[in-house]
Scaffold this active site. Sequence first.
Site, PDB file in Angstrom:
ATOM      1  N   GLU A 169      49.261  36.585  42.666  1.00  0.00           N
ATOM      2  CA  GLU A 169      49.339  38.042  42.508  1.00  0.00           C
ATOM      3  C   GLU A 169      49.191  38.718  43.877  1.00  0.00           C
ATOM      4  O   GLU A 169      48.353  38.324  44.695  1.00  0.00           O
ATOM      5  CB  GLU A 169      48.230  38.528  41.567  1.00  0.00           C
ATOM      6  CG  GLU A 169      48.275  40.034  41.310  1.00  0.00           C
ATOM      7  CD  GLU A 169      47.120  40.516  40.448  1.00  0.00           C
ATOM      8  OE1 GLU A 169      47.368  41.302  39.521  1.00  0.00           O
ATOM      9  OE2 GLU A 169      45.967  40.104  40.698  1.00  0.00           O
TER      10      GLU A 169
ATOM     11  N   LYS B   5      53.068  45.152  36.799  1.00  0.00           N
ATOM     12  CA  LYS B   5      51.930  44.938  35.915  1.00  0.00           C
ATOM     13  C   LYS B   5      51.790  46.144  34.994  1.00  0.00           C
ATOM     14  O   LYS B   5      51.806  47.297  35.447  1.00  0.00           O
ATOM     15  CB  LYS B   5      50.657  44.750  36.751  1.00  0.00           C
ATOM     16  CG  LYS B   5      49.430  44.320  35.961  1.00  0.00           C
ATOM     17  CD  LYS B   5      48.287  44.012  36.931  1.00  0.00           C
ATOM     18  CE  LYS B   5      47.038  43.514  36.205  1.00  0.00           C
ATOM     19  NZ  LYS B   5      45.944  43.197  37.159  1.00  0.00           N
TER      20      LYS B   5
ATOM     21  N   CYS C 224      47.377  38.239  36.402  1.00  0.00           N
ATOM     22  CA  CYS C 224      45.937  38.337  36.260  1.00  0.00           C
ATOM     23  C   CYS C 224      45.523  38.667  34.821  1.00  0.00           C
ATOM     24  O   CYS C 224      45.867  37.950  33.892  1.00  0.00           O
ATOM     25  CB  CYS C 224      45.425  39.367  37.269  1.00  0.00           C
ATOM     26  SG  CYS C 224      43.671  39.282  37.643  1.00  0.00           S
TER      27      CYS C 224
END
Length: 348
Positions: free
Chosen positions: A48, A132, A166
Amino acid sequence: MALEHPKYVAAVVQAAPEFLNLDRGIEKTIALIDEAGRNGAKLIAFPETWLPGYPFHVWLGPPAWALGSGFVQRYFDNSLTYDGPHAAALREAAARNRITVVLGLSERCGGSLYIAQWIIGPDGATVATRRKLRPTHVERTVFGDGDGSDLAVHDLDVGRLGALCCWEHIQPLTKYAMYAQHEQVHVAAWPSFSMYEFAPALGHEVNNAVSRVYAVEGSCFVLAPCAVISEQMVDTLCDTADKRTMIRAGGGHAAAYGPGGESLVEKLPETAEGLLFVEIDLGRISLAKAAADPVGHYARPDVLRLWFDKQPRRCVEHAGENDASHTLRLQAHDASANDAVDPQESAN
């Protein structure tokens, strides 16, 4: 007679980013892509916000400190756009090695940043860009949100490929939206696990378990790249002794799991940098799904169903565009006009 299912090697990155230095970060990224290519890998997965590194400063002090210390400006300046020479160099590296790249980055678009993943095909063309869906906790002081169009799975030579970042992996509905697209290979991108070690939910044991459970739930292969925090990063981030109690060098816990939840490779030491090479055999997925297909024979849609809106949501709608061209433009974000984006895939 049994069909021949694709088999290939994938590479999972565990390394320290070139923190807040996009030029050196691009060089290191290309070196890792080249190393994976030399070893015969057809897919490489990065952590990430690999470029320009995860903004750990947001967890170490108040926003005024991050602003006054220059972290806010440096992070913005060293985030990546899809239409510049840095992006072109990455596309060339993917094409030169005939490898699919799933790259974690801080995407700079206008005046905003997004936690993003860029999928580059083995011809160097953009397969997809995603953001995200919801940055976690104080990440929202840096990054904007994605939307439903960012939950997508892409039918490629390496299989039906998807990616999340994540703690998107602890969102049950987000995961189910991915499973419902019959994902075969999933990139679970993580930053590092050596910050706030007093909080078990942020540690490697919990989050490696999250990646493993994703593999079992989705009956898919999971590649879980993870960054390392270097001593240099600690020195850059910590100007007081109390900050050094919250973060340390290390935290690399890259992993890979098969569709039955089995570990596919021995982990590296947490301070080590390198590539984990993983054997992918897509034929194993049908064996796992024979026992439990969460969006097929093991589902109960009469009891539980997911409502999933995949439409892009942007702050400007352009009048006169038909749905297909509108979706294509928004899915591509700021990708270069030279990139070949499949309109059908973008509309999925």
